[in-house]
Design a protein around this motif. Structure first.
Motif, mmCIF file in Angstrom:
data_model
loop_
_atom_site.group_PDB
_atom_site.id
_atom_site.type_symbol
_atom_site.label_atom_id
_atom_site.label_comp_id
_atom_site.label_asym_id
_atom_site.label_seq_id
_atom_site.Cartn_x
_atom_site.Cartn_y
_atom_site.Cartn_z
ATOM 1 N N THR A 76 23.426 -28.710 23.856
ATOM 2 C CA THR A 76 24.510 -29.662 24.133
ATOM 3 C C THR A 76 25.171 -30.143 22.848
ATOM 4 O O THR A 76 26.406 -30.193 22.735
ATOM 5 C CB THR A 76 23.976 -30.874 24.914
ATOM 6 O OG1 THR A 76 23.351 -30.427 26.124
ATOM 7 C CG2 THR A 76 25.105 -31.827 25.270
ATOM 8 N N LEU A 106 27.167 -27.151 21.258
ATOM 9 C CA LEU A 106 28.420 -26.879 21.965
ATOM 10 C C LEU A 106 29.439 -27.992 21.734
ATOM 11 O O LEU A 106 30.632 -27.748 21.624
ATOM 12 C CB LEU A 106 28.146 -26.701 23.467
ATOM 13 C CG LEU A 106 27.314 -25.473 23.853
ATOM 14 C CD1 LEU A 106 27.069 -25.442 25.352
ATOM 15 C CD2 LEU A 106 28.008 -24.185 23.409
ATOM 16 N N GLN A 107 28.950 -29.220 21.663
ATOM 17 C CA GLN A 107 29.814 -30.357 21.319
ATOM 18 C C GLN A 107 29.600 -30.675 19.837
ATOM 19 O O GLN A 107 29.112 -31.742 19.477
ATOM 20 C CB GLN A 107 29.453 -31.567 22.190
ATOM 21 C CG GLN A 107 29.592 -31.334 23.684
ATOM 22 C CD GLN A 107 31.041 -31.108 24.102
ATOM 23 O OE1 GLN A 107 31.957 -31.652 23.509
ATOM 24 N NE2 GLN A 107 31.233 -30.304 25.148
ATOM 25 N N ASN A 108 29.967 -29.719 18.979
ATOM 26 C CA ASN A 108 29.587 -29.812 17.564
ATOM 27 C C ASN A 108 30.384 -30.831 16.770
ATOM 28 O O ASN A 108 30.134 -31.005 15.581
ATOM 29 C CB ASN A 108 29.669 -28.444 16.891
ATOM 30 C CG ASN A 108 31.071 -27.858 16.958
ATOM 31 O OD1 ASN A 108 32.005 -28.494 17.431
ATOM 32 N ND2 ASN A 108 31.206 -26.639 16.486
#
Length: 399
Positions: A335, A338-340
């Motif tokens: 998570t 992906l939401q870096n």
């Protein structure tokens, strides 16, 4: 009766509403510890993957993975070792012209490297981000393209002219015979945000041959680009091209390559430490539960529970903590990756102006989870084996 009995009892020990608060806290903390270990390891390895990708893009896209030449760096095209083409890791091969020169402008003087390019260098010249670069550098016009940092050092702009001086290394003394000065016009400036911006000068290959006084069909050597430069086997290529001099990117970027290797070894050491802490955590918690539940184990034995089923209870209990922690840590890390934007914001708190690329490889995530779970199961064997050593008559003597 609940079946399988070992699985039912293990889950009851792992979690139920009647567990004392202290035991609940221990279980939660152990799961959180393994989750943090798994998440941090996945994120760190993904950041290392990103660093390797940046290294390949920013450094190895301009630096040839392998240069084939001779001691004089003056070789005939027809001498190319064709057997190299049979190697699986070869992606692209092109001949090239390269030479170090002295560059003189009106206000400054420095050294640089000229690169002669034509259609055979198309694979490499695209990285300079100049449209129609081969059309711009027409032969016979003495036009050049230089890096923006080199232009700043020389204090020159597009349209200015600079003098390139070829210095022969056959004689250590400066004389007119050793110098071959020639005027070139700057028609464009490239910016790659790479070290080549500080020293490279691009010119048409025919112009470079004339400037260097190279005979027809003679070149500096061949540039070799590999599918995976990290799996470069110089010794294998040396067997094929034993009469040539091989200059691989590891030699040219030796300090940087050593730094990457050290970083990998440090990450491996960190992985082992994290794994050791997680295993010790499971080992300690499992031993505490076994000592606490030894009366229950003794009663189960008197009721006819076999040795291996008794061991299986605590193996499931210990590995269950690791599996839950791994799953939770994996979901958290994926998570965050992906939401870096959150990770980049956190990194920029400590390091300014760093564009960190994060690359998640599923096979690595699977391997990390598999290793954690496997070692967690092994960590339960000794403690679980101790349970079958209990003597029910001795334990229940005072009950």
């Amino acid at each position: 009766m609940y079946k399988p009995i070992s699985l039912f009892i293990a889950f009851r020990y792992l979690w139920n509403v009647r567990l004392p608060t202290f035991k609940k806290i221990i279980t939660i903390l152990s799961v959180i510890g393994i989750s943090i270990s798994t998440a941090s390891l996945i994120i760190i390895i993904s950041m290392m993957n990103g660093s390797e990708e940046n290294f390949k893009k920013n450094i190895l896209s301009f630096t040839p993975h392998l240069i084939i030449t001779n001691e004089s760096q003056y070789i005939k095209k027809s001498d190319f070792p064709k057997k190299i083409l049979k190697l699986n890791n070869i992606e692209k091969i092109s001949d090239f012209i390269r030479k170090e020169v002295i560059v003189k402008s009106k206000s400054n003087i420095t050294t640089a490297e000229i690169i002669g390019i034509d259609s055979t260098n198309y694979y490499n010249v695209n990285n300079y981000n100049i449209k129609n670069i081969l059309h711009v550098l027409q032969p016979g016009y003495c036009n050049i393209i230089i890096g923006d940092q080199l232009a700043k050092k020389l204090n020159v702009y597009i349209g200015d002219k600079i003098k390139l001086i070829l210095l022969s290394y056959k004689n250590i003394f400066f004389s007119k015979k050793n110098l071959n000065p020639q005027i070139f016009k700057i028609i464009s400036i490239f910016s790659t945000h790479n070290e080549v911006d500080y020293y490279q000068i691009l010119m048409n290959k025919e112009d470079s041959l004339n400037f260097l006084n190279y005979s027809k069909n003679y070149i500096t050597g061949w540039r070799v680009w590999l599918k995976n430069p990290f799996f470069l086997d110089v010794f294998q290529i040396k067997k094929i091209a034993d009469k040539f001099v091989l200059l691989d990117w590891k030699t040219q970027k030796s300090e940087l390559f050593k730094a990457i290797k050290i970083e990998k070894y440090i990450m491996l050491f960190l992985f082992l430490l994290i794994l050791l802490v997680a295993i010790l955590n499971i080992f300690i918690i499992l031993n505490i539960y076994i000592l606490d539940k030894k009366n229950d184990v003794a009663i189960l034995k008197t009721q006819g529970l076999s040795f291996w089923k008794t061991m299986l209870i605590f193996i499931i209990f210990g590995s269950g903590t690791a599996i839950i922690g791994n799953m939770l840590g994996t979901m958290i890390s994926i998570t965050l990756i992906l939401q870096n934007n959150f990770l980049k914001f956190f990194i920029n708190i400590f390091f300014d102006d760093i564009d960190m690329k994060i690359v998640l490889i599923p096979s690595q995530v699977f391997l990390i989870n598999f290793m954690f779970t496997l070692f967690a199961i092994f960590a339960t064997f000794y403690s679980s084996w101790k349970t079958i050593q209990f003597k029910p008559a001795k334990i229940l003597d005072n009950e």
